[in-house]
Motif scaffolding. Structure first.
Motif, PDB file in Angstrom:
ATOM      1  N   HIS A 184       0.849  -1.199   0.000  1.00 34.21           N
ATOM      2  CA  HIS A 184       0.000   0.000   0.000  1.00 34.21           C
ATOM      3  C   HIS A 184       0.885   1.249   0.000  1.00 34.21           C
ATOM      4  O   HIS A 184       0.858   2.053   0.942  1.00 34.21           O
ATOM      5  CB  HIS A 184      -0.909  -0.012   1.227  1.00 34.21           C
ATOM      6  CG  HIS A 184      -1.695  -1.272   1.389  1.00 34.21           C
ATOM      7  ND1 HIS A 184      -2.731  -1.625   0.544  1.00 34.21           N
ATOM      8  CD2 HIS A 184      -1.591  -2.288   2.284  1.00 34.21           C
ATOM      9  CE1 HIS A 184      -3.236  -2.792   0.919  1.00 34.21           C
ATOM     10  NE2 HIS A 184      -2.555  -3.220   1.976  1.00 34.21           N
ATOM     11  N   SER A 187      -0.536   4.806   0.728  1.00 32.23           N
ATOM     12  CA  SER A 187      -1.570   4.842   1.764  1.00 32.23           C
ATOM     13  C   SER A 187      -1.018   5.302   3.106  1.00 32.23           C
ATOM     14  O   SER A 187       0.198   5.432   3.313  1.00 32.23           O
ATOM     15  CB  SER A 187      -2.180   3.446   1.934  1.00 32.23           C
ATOM     16  OG  SER A 187      -1.296   2.621   2.684  1.00 32.23           O
ATOM     17  N   PRO A 258      -5.856   4.605  -1.134  1.00 29.58           N
ATOM     18  CA  PRO A 258      -5.975   4.419  -2.584  1.00 29.58           C
ATOM     19  C   PRO A 258      -6.355   2.980  -2.937  1.00 29.58           C
ATOM     20  O   PRO A 258      -6.092   2.044  -2.180  1.00 29.58           O
ATOM     21  CB  PRO A 258      -4.564   4.740  -3.090  1.00 29.58           C
ATOM     22  CG  PRO A 258      -3.669   4.456  -1.926  1.00 29.58           C
ATOM     23  CD  PRO A 258      -4.461   4.833  -0.717  1.00 29.58           C
ATOM     24  N   THR A 259      -6.973   2.830  -4.087  1.00 31.55           N
ATOM     25  CA  THR A 259      -7.293   1.493  -4.584  1.00 31.55           C
ATOM     26  C   THR A 259      -6.008   0.740  -4.895  1.00 31.55           C
ATOM     27  O   THR A 259      -5.061   1.294  -5.452  1.00 31.55           O
ATOM     28  CB  THR A 259      -8.147   1.591  -5.862  1.00 31.55           C
ATOM     29  OG1 THR A 259      -9.329   2.336  -5.561  1.00 31.55           O
ATOM     30  CG2 THR A 259      -8.524   0.215  -6.370  1.00 31.55           C
ATOM     31  N   ILE A 260      -5.983  -0.511  -4.511  1.00 34.30           N
ATOM     32  CA  ILE A 260      -4.785  -1.314  -4.734  1.00 34.30           C
ATOM     33  C   ILE A 260      -4.717  -1.692  -6.213  1.00 34.30           C
ATOM     34  O   ILE A 260      -5.673  -2.265  -6.758  1.00 34.30           O
ATOM     35  CB  ILE A 260      -4.813  -2.582  -3.872  1.00 34.30           C
ATOM     36  CG1 ILE A 260      -5.011  -2.206  -2.388  1.00 34.30           C
ATOM     37  CG2 ILE A 260      -3.530  -3.388  -4.035  1.00 34.30           C
ATOM     38  CD1 ILE A 260      -5.294  -3.384  -1.495  1.00 34.30           C
ATOM     39  N   PRO A 261      -3.630  -1.380  -6.883  1.00 37.07           N
ATOM     40  CA  PRO A 261      -3.541  -1.703  -8.312  1.00 37.07           C
ATOM     41  C   PRO A 261      -3.471  -3.209  -8.556  1.00 37.07           C
ATOM     42  O   PRO A 261      -2.978  -3.963  -7.716  1.00 37.07           O
ATOM     43  CB  PRO A 261      -2.245  -1.011  -8.752  1.00 37.07           C
ATOM     44  CG  PRO A 261      -1.434  -0.899  -7.501  1.00 37.07           C
ATOM     45  CD  PRO A 261      -2.417  -0.695  -6.388  1.00 37.07           C
ATOM     46  N   CYS A 262      -3.991  -3.628  -9.698  1.00 36.41           N
ATOM     47  CA  CYS A 262      -3.916  -5.047 -10.070  1.00 36.41           C
ATOM     48  C   CYS A 262      -2.533  -5.311 -10.650  1.00 36.41           C
ATOM     49  O   CYS A 262      -2.246  -4.948 -11.808  1.00 36.41           O
ATOM     50  CB  CYS A 262      -5.006  -5.379 -11.098  1.00 36.41           C
ATOM     51  SG  CYS A 262      -6.673  -5.180 -10.438  1.00 36.41           S
ATOM     52  N   THR A 292      -9.907  -8.100   1.816  1.00 37.37           N
ATOM     53  CA  THR A 292     -11.113  -7.309   1.988  1.00 37.37           C
ATOM     54  C   THR A 292     -10.732  -6.033   2.714  1.00 37.37           C
ATOM     55  O   THR A 292      -9.538  -5.716   2.861  1.00 37.37           O
ATOM     56  CB  THR A 292     -12.185  -8.100   2.769  1.00 37.37           C
ATOM     57  OG1 THR A 292     -13.424  -7.393   2.733  1.00 37.37           O
ATOM     58  CG2 THR A 292     -11.772  -8.319   4.215  1.00 37.37           C
ATOM     59  N   THR A 293     -11.716  -5.281   3.166  1.00 41.32           N
ATOM     60  CA  THR A 293     -11.457  -4.119   4.019  1.00 41.32           C
ATOM     61  C   THR A 293     -12.253  -4.290   5.293  1.00 41.32           C
ATOM     62  O   THR A 293     -13.195  -5.091   5.364  1.00 41.32           O
ATOM     63  CB  THR A 293     -11.861  -2.803   3.325  1.00 41.32           C
ATOM     64  OG1 THR A 293     -13.288  -2.779   3.166  1.00 41.32           O
ATOM     65  CG2 THR A 293     -11.162  -2.652   1.977  1.00 41.32           C
ATOM     66  N   TYR A 340      -7.105  -1.944   5.442  1.00 46.20           N
ATOM     67  CA  TYR A 340      -6.914  -3.051   4.507  1.00 46.20           C
ATOM     68  C   TYR A 340      -6.752  -4.358   5.286  1.00 46.20           C
ATOM     69  O   TYR A 340      -5.898  -4.467   6.167  1.00 46.20           O
ATOM     70  CB  TYR A 340      -5.669  -2.833   3.655  1.00 46.20           C
ATOM     71  CG  TYR A 340      -5.689  -1.586   2.811  1.00 46.20           C
ATOM     72  CD1 TYR A 340      -6.490  -1.499   1.675  1.00 46.20           C
ATOM     73  CD2 TYR A 340      -4.902  -0.491   3.138  1.00 46.20           C
ATOM     74  CE1 TYR A 340      -6.494  -0.347   0.889  1.00 46.20           C
ATOM     75  CE2 TYR A 340      -4.892   0.659   2.362  1.00 46.20           C
ATOM     76  CZ  TYR A 340      -5.695   0.724   1.237  1.00 46.20           C
ATOM     77  OH  TYR A 340      -5.696   1.858   0.470  1.00 46.20           O
ATOM     78  N   THR A 451      -4.120  -9.213  -7.591  1.00 42.71           N
ATOM     79  CA  THR A 451      -2.936  -8.526  -7.052  1.00 42.71           C
ATOM     80  C   THR A 451      -2.208  -9.482  -6.116  1.00 42.71           C
ATOM     81  O   THR A 451      -2.822 -10.148  -5.282  1.00 42.71           O
ATOM     82  CB  THR A 451      -3.343  -7.260  -6.271  1.00 42.71           C
ATOM     83  OG1 THR A 451      -3.989  -6.355  -7.160  1.00 42.71           O
ATOM     84  CG2 THR A 451      -2.125  -6.576  -5.660  1.00 42.71           C
TER      85      THR A 451
END
Length: 970
Positions: A184, A187, A258-262, A292-293, A340, A451
């Motif tokens: 992350h 983040s 932030p969204t975790i990149p693939c 998950t979150t 996360y 990911t």
């Protein structure tokens, strides 16, 4: 919505069966503050206020603020109200905690007045700290450039700075931090909230103050109350001087999420290590997948269940595929924390060249489990174990645990009560045992993950030396650029800091601190019921409100075990329950234990009776719900009579893991290890304990593992011999704590258990007479950046009086705190005086070895000069009462009463010590000066820590060794 008072609205009132309590929620519209109250009859009341404090860098600002707000406030302007309350309060818990994205200030006390006092001190501290106008607090608690003469080099010091220098020697912490930082990277969790010691000096005083002003406000806080609280009084207290003085600004603190990149990431990193560690034996591999979150409560609840089933449990498929196949020493699940919730595997002590093979094994195993199914018996056992954990909820510290559980979901905008609810989740997951729910999750979330992060962590020797050299060069260059006037100013700044630290608090400021009176302290200790149910074997029963849980302690005398066999007792205790038996594989045994108990432990224990004599016992402890106690006892019988000690590979792996854990213990908790080693120089009981769990036992492990194949046969014979000797019903004492209604069934079960044991017909004899070491001082060098320094000695136990508790409180929280923590920047220091005849001073994460040894020698003189008013002395006496008055859970009652029986201590004797402590006079304390001086004139000394600092020390140690170097002589 019901209007309440004191500025609050009552928002909800809900009975929560999961915790058997009514939970109230109150909102304070003006300030935006929220209060949750868990309403029950627990007298160990607790208060906690938590703030969302996401870091934006690794300067440790949240951590330094946590320390600093407790260093004086608007209402309580003494230099350290926190320490003043540590000295004088009857608190059962008093601390502050920095998490990855929040900071929590929890306290608890069984005394109602004390509870409200602590609330007030903490509320004033967090909202109105003196640190905003006193830069010396920042310099002391955070960091400062230190130089006291023109000839000295500039160095960096500060409490948090030195704390984190010690913390960064923890391999596990380094690995986990690297995972979050890389998975992350943009983040909140890419930063070290505690502070990287090499980044901490980038923090300015202005940014430090700004962080507090931005984050410490009621609309960024959740306040939790627990127990038999006078809620009207509490809400009035919160409102009148605190929440009522704030107006919400409707600018919520946000986390960087932030969204975790693939992407698939593979990276090789290094971690701090010593020069004995190599990449082909001591590398770590972390395999991490976003799962998950925390806002998905179902999946966040599922994650630890799945992690244990796949990774941690002995029967878990990944453990068997990696550890049992010999690819690594151990594996563990990544400890998901924060927003996360990632699924991860930490592979410990592996060959970095085999990383690809290990990754392939992980992925093949996950795919196989997703296709063929996860062991339902194992899953059910894990759920039983986890549910037991939730029901226990921290035991005596239940209020603190529940507060943190609520804060841990509130900080992400979730309903706080969801942190306390678990029954419906367990019901749902048990229902899914009949479906392919788990396999679908494994396939969709793990096997088909978009990911993936693989990090190979290789050891880097001399990491800290290199970093410190770079820092020294930087500071030397900075000094070279300074004019003499600038150097003089820096020296003056340090002298001003020292003057601030040495300045005594004004009497009128001390008088403003809330205080209890001696009349508030009970003059007798709590009565713990005890009945003798049987004399052969001796079965003691302690009736408690235990909610159907039965706490069982089986204690076997070890008088027949020879001195040279002591380390083998620990080997045996470690292995029992971890090896296959006649009727169970070790995997199935682990599963059965999780189904029936809250954990089964075997532990050899030493009980010091006085300065010269002791008892040793092999303890078996477990807790079981209701009728599970009988099959649990059957498992105990199976383990002690049918364990298979021929499993070479399994035994080597287990003992190797223990060796690694001990090395980490010496790095992380060196003050405890140093005290234990110190005591072993002059106490037979402590020497016995050292051979069971200290450096002496570590050396035994190192020696055995180094010659494992050659020595295994003789070791196996010895272990079997010892195992056959121990389980003798004539040496058994049973202690039970349970509901009164369980007494008869427990008696029947325990008598049947004892009847199945062998009987020697011999009474307990004298315990072995141990030969004490010839050395009196020792230094043990490790990879640490700091030191743990212990000094002390023995005395005749007949000289012990209750006043010693008050003395230790005064010296620990006064003289040692001021000289070692405040002035030297160590994380902590203290003095222990034990009834068995032992006095020991110690420091924790200490940068200044020699200075601490000099400080210890000054304890006696500090007592001669001690000047306290009767009121001040009374407060120290009250602060010492925690040793006599503490929450008694059923598990605690069991252990307390068994210890009293084995040591021959009556409640009346403890009450006499309480009376002595309550009657302590200034003359009593001053009279200890010669006593302490006599011990410190020729003391035992043990130091654990940084090699170079030890070699540079002016103290002449009898012996210096590296931790990982087998000791040649003792």
């Amino acid at each position: 919505m019901t209007n309440y008072k004191h500025g609050f609205n009552e928002i909800s009132k809900e009975y929560l069966a999961d915790i058997d309590a009514t939970v109230w929620r109150f909102d304070h519209p003006q300030s935006g503050g929220q209060v949750m109250w868990i309403d029950n009859d627990d007298r160990n009341r607790s208060f906690a206020i938590g703030f969302l404090t996401p870091p934006e860098d690794s300067t440790g600002v949240a951590h330094i603020v946590e320390h600093s707000v407790l260093s004086g406030s608007r209402k309580y302007s003494v230099k350290d109200p926190f320490m003043q309350m540590m000295k004088t309060s009857m608190a059962t818990f008093l601390n502050a905690l920095t998490f990855s994205d929040m900071t929590v200030y929890p306290v608890s006390s069984m005394n109602e007045e004390d509870f409200h006092h602590l609330m007030d001190v903490y509320l004033d501290a967090v909202f109105y700290p003196k640190m905003l106008s006193q830069p010396n607090i920042f310099k002391q608690e955070g960091w400062h450039k230190e130089i006291l003469s023109s000839e000295d080099p500039i160095t960096i010091s500060g409490v948090v700075y030195n704390e984190m220098r010690g913390a960064f020697a923890d391999v596990d912490r380094a690995i986990v931090s690297a995972v979050a930082e890389n998975l992350h990277p943009q983040s909140t969790y890419s930063h070290e909230s505690g502070g990287n010691p090499y980044v901490i000096p980038d923090l300015t005083y202005q940014d430090f103050c700004r962080f507090h002003q931005d984050h410490y406000r009621p609309d960024n806080a959740l306040l939790c109350l627990y127990g038999a609280v006078d809620i009207d009084r509490a809400l009035a207290q919160i409102d009148e001087e605190y929440f009522a003085e704030f107006t919400t600004n409707d600018q919520p603190i946000s986390l960087a999420l932030p969204t975790i990149p693939c992407e698939n990431k593979v990276k090789t990193l290094t971690y701090p290590a010593d020069d004995t560690m190599t990449a082909d034996q001591h590398s770590y591999l972390t395999y991490t997948l976003p799962f998950t979150t925390v806002t998905n409560r179902e999946e966040a609840f599922l994650l630890p269940l799945l992690a244990e089933a796949l990774v941690d449990a002995e029967a878990s498929p990944l453990r068997q595929a990696i550890v049992e196949a010999g690819y690594a020493e151990d594996i563990s699940a990544y400890p998901a924390d924060g927003y996360y919730q990632d699924f991860g595997i930490i592979v410990e002590n592996m060959n970095s060249q085999q990383a690809d093979q290990i990754v392939a094994i992980i992925e093949e195993t996950l795919a196989r489990v997703a296709k063929q199914g996860l062991d339902r018996n194992l899953l059910a056992a894990i759920m039983n174990s986890r549910e037991f954990y939730y029901r226990q909820a921290g035991g005596a510290m239940r209020g603190i645990t529940h507060s943190i559980q609520m804060l841990s979901v509130w900080r992400y905008g979730e309903r706080p009560l969801s942190g306390l609810e678990y029954e419906s989740s367990f019901a749902f997951f048990r229902e899914q045992l009949q479906s392919d729910y788990y396999e679908k999750i494994i396939h969709n979330r793990l096997v088909e993950a978009k990911t993936k992060q693989v990090l190979i962590h290789e050891p880097q020797a001399n990491y800290f030396i290199s970093q410190d050299q770079t820092l020294e060069e930087k500071l030397a260059q900075e000094k070279a650029r300074l004019s003499q006037a600038e150097i003089d100013q820096l020296i003056q700044d340090n002298l001003s800091l020292r003057e601030y630290q040495n300045q005594a608090d004004q009497a009128e400021d001390l008088a403003k601190l809330p205080q209890l009176h001696l009349d508030d302290v009970p003059t007798k200790t709590q009565v713990i019921p005890e009945e003798t149910l049987s004399h052969s074997p001796l079965i003691l029963f302690h009736g408690q409100e235990a909610a159907g849980v039965r706490y069982i302690s089986l204690s076997f005398a070890l008088d027949q075990i020879s001195a040279d066999a002591i380390p083998y007792l620990k080997d045996l205790a470690i292995l029992l329950g971890a090896l296959p038996t006649e009727n169970y594989s070790y995997q199935d045994l682990d599963t059965e234990l999780m189904k029936l108990t809250a954990g089964l432990s075997f532990q050899p224990k030493v009980y010091a009776l006085d300065s010269e004599s002791y008892k040793s016992q092999m303890a078996i402890d477990f807790a079981a719900i209701g009728d599970n106690s009988q099959p649990a006892l059957d498992l105990v019988t199976e383990i002690i009579t049918c364990s298979d000690f021929s499993q070479k590979a399994r035994i080597k792996n287990i003992l190797t893991r223990v060796k690694t854990e001990m090395e980490q213990y010496f790095e992380a908790s060196g003050h405890q290890a140093a005290l234990a080693r110190l005591r072993s120089f002059y106490s037979q009981a402590s020497l016995y304990g050292e051979r069971l769990a200290g450096l002496a036992y570590y050396d035994h492990l190192v020696e055995f593992l180094a010659h494992f194949d050659q020595e295994f046969a003789s070791w196996q014979e010895r272990i079997r011999e010892i195992n056959n000797l121990i389980w003798d019903r004539d040496r058994l004492i049973v202690s039970l704590a349970a509901d009164a209604s369980d007494k008869e069934s427990l008696l029947t079960e325990l008598q049947a258990f004892a009847h199945g044991l062998t009987s020697s017909g011999r009474q307990v004899q004298a315990f072995p007479d141990l030969e004490l070491p010839t050395i009196n001082s020792q230094a043990i060098t490790t990879n640490s950046n700091v030191q743990y320094v212990a000094m002390g000695g023995g005395f005749a136990s007949d000289d012990y009086r209750g006043q010693a508790l008050v003395l230790a409180n005064i010296v620990s929280k006064g003289y040692l705190y001021d000289h070692i923590r405040v002035q030297s920047g160590a994380y902590g220091a203290g003095l222990t005086i034990r009834p068995s005849g032992d006095l020991g001073a110690y420091s924790y994460r200490d940068p200044k070895l020699d200075q601490s040894l000099t400080t210890y020698r000054g304890i006696g003189e500090s007592l001669r000069k001690l000047s306290l008013s009767q009121s001040q002395l009374d407060q120290f006496i009250i602060g010492s009462m925690k040793a006599f008055h503490y929450p008694i859970t059923p598990a605690k009652a069991n252990q307390v009463m068994l210890t009293r029986y084995l040591k021959g201590i009556s409640k009346e004797a403890i009450d006499r010590r309480l009376t002595e402590a309550l009657a302590t006079s200034l003359t009593d304390l001053q009279s200890y000066a010669d006593f302490v001086d006599k011990i410190m004139a020729d003391p035992a000394v043990v130091v654990i820590g940084n090699k170079q600092n030890i070699l540079d020390s002016k103290f002449a140690f009898d012996h210096i060794r590296a931790l990982k170097e087998k000791e040649q002589s003792d």
